[in-house]
Write an enzyme that holds these catalytic residues in place. Structure first.
Site, PDB file in Angstrom:
ATOM      1  N   ARG A 286       0.888  -1.172   0.000  1.00  0.00           N
ATOM      2  CA  ARG A 286       0.000   0.000   0.000  1.00  0.00           C
ATOM      3  C   ARG A 286       0.920   1.213   0.000  1.00  0.00           C
ATOM      4  O   ARG A 286       1.710   1.399   0.919  1.00  0.00           O
ATOM      5  CB  ARG A 286      -0.921   0.012   1.216  1.00  0.00           C
ATOM      6  CG  ARG A 286      -1.599   1.351   1.408  1.00  0.00           C
ATOM      7  CD  ARG A 286      -2.713   1.338   2.410  1.00  0.00           C
ATOM      8  NE  ARG A 286      -3.870   0.639   1.875  1.00  0.00           N
ATOM      9  CZ  ARG A 286      -5.095   0.711   2.404  1.00  0.00           C
ATOM     10  NH1 ARG A 286      -5.300   1.429   3.496  1.00  0.00           N
ATOM     11  NH2 ARG A 286      -6.106   0.054   1.873  1.00  0.00           N
TER      12      ARG A 286
ATOM     13  N   HIS B 288      -7.456   0.812  -6.350  1.00  0.00           N
ATOM     14  CA  HIS B 288      -7.629  -0.061  -5.171  1.00  0.00           C
ATOM     15  C   HIS B 288      -8.352  -1.343  -5.616  1.00  0.00           C
ATOM     16  O   HIS B 288      -9.509  -1.583  -5.257  1.00  0.00           O
ATOM     17  CB  HIS B 288      -8.446   0.690  -4.120  1.00  0.00           C
ATOM     18  CG  HIS B 288      -8.404   0.087  -2.751  1.00  0.00           C
ATOM     19  ND1 HIS B 288      -7.601  -0.981  -2.418  1.00  0.00           N
ATOM     20  CD2 HIS B 288      -9.091   0.408  -1.616  1.00  0.00           C
ATOM     21  CE1 HIS B 288      -7.787  -1.278  -1.133  1.00  0.00           C
ATOM     22  NE2 HIS B 288      -8.682  -0.457  -0.633  1.00  0.00           N
TER      23      HIS B 288
ATOM     24  N   GLN C  19     -10.186  -4.019  -3.203  1.00  0.00           N
ATOM     25  CA  GLN C  19     -11.461  -3.552  -2.671  1.00  0.00           C
ATOM     26  C   GLN C  19     -12.604  -3.852  -3.643  1.00  0.00           C
ATOM     27  O   GLN C  19     -13.670  -4.342  -3.249  1.00  0.00           O
ATOM     28  CB  GLN C  19     -11.380  -2.034  -2.428  1.00  0.00           C
ATOM     29  CG  GLN C  19     -12.684  -1.431  -1.923  1.00  0.00           C
ATOM     30  CD  GLN C  19     -13.018  -1.894  -0.516  1.00  0.00           C
ATOM     31  OE1 GLN C  19     -12.185  -1.789   0.364  1.00  0.00           O
ATOM     32  NE2 GLN C  19     -14.218  -2.400  -0.301  1.00  0.00           N
TER      33      GLN C  19
ATOM     34  N   ASP D 196     -17.356   7.261  -1.035  1.00  0.00           N
ATOM     35  CA  ASP D 196     -16.049   7.068  -0.389  1.00  0.00           C
ATOM     36  C   ASP D 196     -15.710   8.383   0.306  1.00  0.00           C
ATOM     37  O   ASP D 196     -16.366   9.418   0.066  1.00  0.00           O
ATOM     38  CB  ASP D 196     -14.995   6.706  -1.465  1.00  0.00           C
ATOM     39  CG  ASP D 196     -13.632   6.327  -0.865  1.00  0.00           C
ATOM     40  OD1 ASP D 196     -13.551   6.095   0.361  1.00  0.00           O
ATOM     41  OD2 ASP D 196     -12.647   6.275  -1.629  1.00  0.00           O
TER      42      ASP D 196
ATOM     43  N   CYS E 215     -16.285   1.694   0.867  1.00  0.00           N
ATOM     44  CA  CYS E 215     -15.146   0.816   1.179  1.00  0.00           C
ATOM     45  C   CYS E 215     -14.693   0.953   2.626  1.00  0.00           C
ATOM     46  O   CYS E 215     -14.003   0.074   3.142  1.00  0.00           O
ATOM     47  CB  CYS E 215     -13.991   1.090   0.225  1.00  0.00           C
ATOM     48  SG  CYS E 215     -13.268   2.732   0.404  1.00  0.00           S
TER      49      CYS E 215
ATOM     50  N   ARG F 247     -13.470  -8.647   1.861  1.00  0.00           N
ATOM     51  CA  ARG F 247     -12.040  -8.410   1.597  1.00  0.00           C
ATOM     52  C   ARG F 247     -11.254  -9.677   1.930  1.00  0.00           C
ATOM     53  O   ARG F 247     -10.342 -10.067   1.202  1.00  0.00           O
ATOM     54  CB  ARG F 247     -11.522  -7.239   2.454  1.00  0.00           C
ATOM     55  CG  ARG F 247     -12.099  -5.871   2.132  1.00  0.00           C
ATOM     56  CD  ARG F 247     -11.690  -5.389   0.774  1.00  0.00           C
ATOM     57  NE  ARG F 247     -10.239  -5.283   0.642  1.00  0.00           N
ATOM     58  CZ  ARG F 247      -9.496  -4.268   1.091  1.00  0.00           C
ATOM     59  NH1 ARG F 247     -10.068  -3.239   1.672  1.00  0.00           N
ATOM     60  NH2 ARG F 247      -8.180  -4.245   0.910  1.00  0.00           N
TER      61      ARG F 247
HETATM   62  N1   CP Z   1     -11.161  -0.125   2.563  1.00  0.00           N
HETATM   63  C1   CP Z   1      -9.889  -0.215   2.982  1.00  0.00           C
HETATM   64  O1   CP Z   1      -8.972  -0.466   2.206  1.00  0.00           O
HETATM   65  O2   CP Z   1      -9.721  -0.027   4.317  1.00  0.00           O
HETATM   66  P1   CP Z   1      -8.334   0.177   5.070  1.00  0.00           P
HETATM   67  O3   CP Z   1      -7.808   1.534   4.679  1.00  0.00           O
HETATM   68  O4   CP Z   1      -8.699   0.114   6.531  1.00  0.00           O
HETATM   69  O5   CP Z   1      -7.389  -0.913   4.677  1.00  0.00           O
HETATM   70  N1  NVA Z   2     -10.008   6.696  -1.284  1.00  0.00           N
HETATM   71  C1  NVA Z   2      -9.590   6.274   0.041  1.00  0.00           C
HETATM   72  C2  NVA Z   2      -9.786   4.817   0.198  1.00  0.00           C
HETATM   73  C3  NVA Z   2      -9.411   4.283   1.561  1.00  0.00           C
HETATM   74  C4  NVA Z   2      -9.534   2.793   1.667  1.00  0.00           C
HETATM   75  C5  NVA Z   2      -8.139   6.668   0.262  1.00  0.00           C
HETATM   76  O1  NVA Z   2      -7.325   6.519  -0.645  1.00  0.00           O
HETATM   77  O2  NVA Z   2      -7.828   7.147   1.369  1.00  0.00           O
END
Ligand code: CP
Ligand code: NVA
Length: 307
Positions: free
Chosen positions: A106, A133, A136, A224, A264, A292
């Site tokens: 990530r 992502h 997700q 989101d 998400c 997930r």
């Molecule tokens: N939706 C998601 O990816 O959550 P986290 O940021 O908690 O991993």
């Molecule tokens: N769009 C959000 C998703 C978090 C899971 C971010 O990137 O922070």
């Protein structure tokens, strides 16, 4: 001499055929049905999780999922490795490939993910970048289909920021053949290149800056956070632009009467969604979070050649 196969990375949904994505989801469904009643196919395998941004769901679901498959996990936060002190992505990839069987990252820049994959001899999984992502959205497709059957031909409405999660939904619209309606402020649109690419591949995509237009006829409304991780510099400007894009009961009432609500998570009640919607009957956000775990067990199985 043995010929080494290229690693099976999982970087973005738009890089796969429908049949590969379907086989990953079928495996996920199989794992979910089986509960704990399956052999440990990834015994003696190690997953390295690299987090340059925060996470609850991705961190825990990958760790628990890998352990349920019989494997081991090493988690590296931002201060746990030499990457945080400037060791290059390429060198990190080459070293981690010698110790582990699969790497999830990530990170912020999508380029870093690609560099990691280019220099890794083991599969690399995208656990979120500024651009996308995909894990997700695999869980989200699974969730939609559990509640409403095949997503093919259905209409999904995205309301809010044109961000990483929206991009992966757009990729999925092409591959799973559903209609995608995106309402964002003009200033926060999805990248034009992504939209053009989806259209050129036959995607039925509608772009609007009016939330009501996007949700009309939708089978699912998706929201989101208004401010993604790493986008805090523009926080107040973004919030102002996004205020007309809150998903509330009035907006949900314009979608199909059996429309689902998805997010998400993490959510900000009173900003992108009201409590009445996210905690209401149409919301399936806890199923998305659970899936997930199952979807990523499917992805790990694909990456490690057991499907
Ligand atoms: N939706 C998601 O990816 O959550 P986290 O940021 O908690 O991993
Ligand atoms: N769009 C959000 C998703 C978090 C899971 C971010 O990137 O922070």
């Amino acid at each position: 001499m043995s010929v080494q196969q290229a690693p099976r990375h999982f970087l973005d949904i738009n890089q796969f055929s429908n049949s590969t994505l379907r086989s990953i989801l079928n495996k996920a469904i199989e794992y979910k049905k089986a509960g704990r009643n399956f052999n440990k196919p990834l015994l003696d395998h190690t997953l390295v999780l690299i987090f340059e941004k925060s996470s609850t769901r991705t961190r825990v679901s990958f760790e628990v999922g890998m352990r349920q498959l019989g494997g081991d996990v090493v988690v590296l936060g931002p201060r746990d490795s030499q990457m945080g002190r400037g060791e290059s992505i390429g060198d990190t990839a080459r070293v981690l490939s010698r110790f582990s069987d699969v790497i999830m990252i990530r990170t912020d820049s999508h380029k870093k993910l690609e560099l990691l994959a280019e220099n890794s001899s083991v599969p690399v999984i995208n656990g979120l970048t500024d651009d996308s992502h995909p894990c997700q959205i695999m869980a989200d497709i699974m969730t939609f289909e559990e509640h409403r059957g095949s997503i093919e031909g259905k209409t999904i409405a995205w309301v809010g920021d044109g961000n990483n999660v929206a991009t992966s939904w757009l990729h999925a619209a092409v591959k799973f053949n559903f209609n995608f309606k995106i309402a964002t402020p003009a200033e926060l649109k999805l990248p034009e290149s992504q939209i053009e690419c989806a259209i050129s591949e036959g995607c039925n995509v509608t772009i609007t800056s009016i939330a009501k237009e996007a949700v009309k006829g939708a089978d699912c409304v998706v929201a989101d956070t208004w401010v993604s991780m790493g986008a805090d510099n523009d926080r107040s400007k973004k919030i102002k632009l996004l205020e007309p894009f809150q998903v509330n009961e009035d907006l949900m009432a314009l979608a199909n009467s059996d429309a689902l609500f998805m997010h998400c998570l993490p959510a900000h009640r009173g900003e992108e969604v009201t409590s009445s919607v996210i905690d209401g009957k149409q919301s399936v956000v806890w199923d998305e979070a659970e899936n997930r775990l199952h979807a990523q067990k499917g992805i790990l199985s694909y990456c490690l050649n057991i499907i």
